[in-house]
Design a protein around this motif. Structure first.
Motif, PDB file in Angstrom:
ATOM      1  N   SER A 247      -0.889  -0.339  -9.443  1.00 51.06           N
ATOM      2  CA  SER A 247      -0.819   1.106  -9.639  1.00 51.06           C
ATOM      3  C   SER A 247      -0.972   1.477 -11.110  1.00 51.06           C
ATOM      4  O   SER A 247      -1.661   2.443 -11.450  1.00 51.06           O
ATOM      5  CB  SER A 247       0.514   1.649  -9.117  1.00 51.06           C
TER       6      SER A 247
ATOM      7  N   THR B 111      -3.862   3.809 -12.770  1.00 51.90           N
ATOM      8  CA  THR B 111      -3.517   5.024 -13.511  1.00 51.90           C
ATOM      9  C   THR B 111      -3.970   4.944 -14.971  1.00 51.90           C
ATOM     10  O   THR B 111      -4.418   5.942 -15.533  1.00 51.90           O
ATOM     11  CB  THR B 111      -1.997   5.295 -13.465  1.00 51.90           C
TER      12      THR B 111
ATOM     13  N   ALA C 250       2.638  -4.148  -6.416  1.00 52.68           N
ATOM     14  CA  ALA C 250       2.282  -2.731  -6.293  1.00 52.68           C
ATOM     15  C   ALA C 250       2.329  -2.035  -7.653  1.00 52.68           C
ATOM     16  O   ALA C 250       1.471  -1.200  -7.968  1.00 52.68           O
ATOM     17  CB  ALA C 250       3.224  -2.034  -5.308  1.00 52.68           C
ATOM     18  N   SER C 251       3.325  -2.381  -8.466  1.00 55.21           N
ATOM     19  CA  SER C 251       3.471  -1.753  -9.783  1.00 55.21           C
ATOM     20  C   SER C 251       2.292  -2.093 -10.684  1.00 55.21           C
ATOM     21  O   SER C 251       1.710  -1.219 -11.324  1.00 55.21           O
ATOM     22  CB  SER C 251       4.770  -2.209 -10.448  1.00 55.21           C
TER      23      SER C 251
ATOM     24  N   TRP D 234       0.820  -1.214   0.000  1.00 56.19           N
ATOM     25  CA  TRP D 234       0.000   0.000   0.000  1.00 56.19           C
ATOM     26  C   TRP D 234       0.851   1.261   0.000  1.00 56.19           C
ATOM     27  O   TRP D 234       0.557   2.220  -0.716  1.00 56.19           O
ATOM     28  CB  TRP D 234      -0.954  -0.005   1.202  1.00 56.19           C
TER      29      TRP D 234
ATOM     30  N   ILE E  73       1.870   5.963  -7.319  1.00 60.54           N
ATOM     31  CA  ILE E  73       0.794   6.811  -7.837  1.00 60.54           C
ATOM     32  C   ILE E  73       1.171   8.282  -7.733  1.00 60.54           C
ATOM     33  O   ILE E  73       0.888   9.081  -8.628  1.00 60.54           O
ATOM     34  CB  ILE E  73      -0.528   6.508  -7.104  1.00 60.54           C
TER      35      ILE E  73
ATOM     36  N   MET F 239       2.363   1.533  -3.423  1.00 57.78           N
ATOM     37  CA  MET F 239       1.383   2.062  -4.369  1.00 57.78           C
ATOM     38  C   MET F 239       1.214   3.565  -4.216  1.00 57.78           C
ATOM     39  O   MET F 239       1.068   4.293  -5.203  1.00 57.78           O
ATOM     40  CB  MET F 239       0.040   1.355  -4.186  1.00 57.78           C
TER      41      MET F 239
ATOM     42  N   ALA G 157      -1.028  11.172  -3.094  1.00 59.51           N
ATOM     43  CA  ALA G 157      -1.799  10.203  -3.877  1.00 59.51           C
ATOM     44  C   ALA G 157      -3.295  10.474  -3.759  1.00 59.51           C
ATOM     45  O   ALA G 157      -4.040  10.363  -4.742  1.00 59.51           O
ATOM     46  CB  ALA G 157      -1.478   8.777  -3.411  1.00 59.51           C
TER      47      ALA G 157
END
Length: 459
Positions: free
Chosen positions: A287, A291, A283-284, A37, A44, A40, A203
């Motif tokens: 995210s 996006t 996470a990538s 988290w 972001i 992320m 974010a």
């Protein structure tokens, strides 16, 4: 032949590791508490920035087929390159178990895997990209602050009021300096490990103005009762002009995505188990999915709402006038987000300079150097923003120029060395083809964006 080459790569890497001055027992005790988290939030904050505001303009140049395709293409490229780079964070021993080196920064990883010459080459592009992001964020924040002033004026005086069109016309410099002063304070944050709170806040702000831009675009399309725009995008007077605009649009989209230059710094904040690379990849992917949804929404709805009149910056181009308080809120969120986003891209630049200073053994106190260097850095970024106040052109040039070397070339080369990919195997050929395709796209985008920047300056 392939196995022999792989063995040579392995021996070379182990030799570099043995020569490294790194000793795990000597590593400073850093508490790594990051989770998927917080990662992320950092991503972001780094990715959804000023780039999202130019995407409607980019889609307008590329059209209904090219625009969404380019956004999805760069999303896919970012997923691949972030996965390759995440695997380069830790270099392990010959058995693949013990941690030999934690590559806490992009430049450190390049030096270990590819050598000193590559490190210098990488440092050149990295410095331009990090500094360029600071310039773009300064430009964007100033534009958003002035837009708040103009929105209030339009609400009071009427949408066609000439005085409002000129409102704040000469005040961008004032807002750039104001933003720069705020960054002088925030730039004293020591490093990434102390930035989780700022990234989470930033974010939230990025989600807020992205939602607003998304909603305003949808509302405008409903109000119009028709989807504007053409398959081939905006028609221009000549083919040459169209080609340069397409190239510039690709550069803008490229700028909106990659976060490779700060990926390893983010990964270094993560706790384990599970493995840092596993958390980083998760996470990538999450995210980038989030996006891309917002990018497609803001880009496509913006073009659908305004067609050939799509503004360069969706929230400040004043296709939207009412409700004025919502425009004000969106632009305020942009400014607050960029306060944090600026630091996400500046901290690696600060760390580079301070690590060099520490190795030089200077008699000057590190804290004094930090204060002076960071102050000079922010002042220089502000000055360049004042000198080149061309939002779309600058975004496109920086994105296109730095995308291939930083987001593609170095991650690919490091991964091939780290994973010991044998030459001329299917995987080796696929990775090389991926790199070559991205090089062609970025060379085209760089040329068009350079024409846009210097053409604007001359005019």
């Amino acid at each position: 032949m392939g196995e022999e080459e792989g063995d040579r790569r392995t021996e070379a890497l182990l030799e570099k590791l043995s020569e490294s001055s790194y000793n795990p027992s000597e590593e400073p005790q850093v508490r790594r508490t990051g989770t998927v988290w917080t990662a992320m939030a950092h991503i972001i904050t780094a990715v959804i920035g000023s780039g999202v505001l130019s995407l409607a303009w980019s889609v307008a140049q590329l059209g209904w087929v090219g625009g969404p395709t380019a956004i999805v293409f760069f999303a896919g490229v970012t997923v691949v390159q972030s996965s390759l780079l995440a695997d380069c964070y830790i270099s392990r021993d010959e058995d693949g178990h013990g941690v030999v080196v934690r590559n806490k920064s992009y430049v450190q990883a390049v030096r270990l895997y590819l050598g000193e010459k590559s490190r210098l080459f990488c440092g050149f592009f990295l410095s331009i990209s990090l500094f360029g992001s600071s310039v773009v964020y300064t430009l964007t924040s100033a534009t958003s602050m002035r837009a708040i002033q103009k929105a209030n004026c339009y609400h009071t005086e009427g949408h066609g009021a000439p005085a409002c069109s000129a409102a704040g016309g000469g005040s961008d410099v004032y807002y750039m300096v104001l933003f720069g002063v705020a960054q002088l304070v925030l730039s004293q944050i020591p490093d990434f490990h102390n930035m989780a709170w700022l990234s989470i806040f930033a974010a939230v702000m990025s989600f807020s103005y992205s939602f607003i831009g998304f909603g305003l675009g949808a509302a405008k399309v409903i109000e119009n009762g028709v989807i504007k725009g053409a398959i081939g995008g905006i028609a221009l007077a000549s083919t040459t002009q169209k080609v340069w605009r397409v190239a510039q649009a690709l550069g803008d989209i490229a700028f909106a995505y990659p976060f490779s230059l700060v990926l390893l710094e983010i990964e270094d904040t993560l706790r384990s188990p599970p493995a840092e690379s596993e958390t980083m990849k998760k996470a990538s992917r999450a995210s980038i999915a989030v996006t891309t949804f917002f990018y497609l929404g803001c880009g496509c709805l913006g073009y659908a709402a305004f067609g050939d009149a799509t503004p360069g910056n969706l929230l400040t181009g004043f296709g939207f006038y009412e409700p004025y308080w919502l425009i004000d809120l969106a632009n305020l969120c942009v400014v607050l987000h960029l306060l944090g986003g600026y630091q996400v891209y500046s901290q690696p630049a600060f760390a580079l300079a301070e690590q060099w200073f520490a190795t030089e053994g200077s008699s000057v106190d590190l804290n004094v150097f930090r204060l002076c260097y960071r102050t000079a850095y922010v002042a220089a970024a502000t000055a360049v923003a004042v000198w080149f106040p061309y939002f779309n052109q600058v975004v496109g040039l920086i994105g296109a120029f730095s995308f291939w070397p930083l987001a593609i070339h170095f991650p690919v080369e490091m991964y091939i060395t780290q994973a010991q990919v044998a030459p001329w195997t299917a995987r080796w050929l696929a990775i090389r083809a991926f790199s070559a395709a991205c090089l062609l796209v970025c060379a085209f985008a760089s040329l068009g964006s350079a024409v846009g920047v210097f053409g604007s300056k001359e005019s």
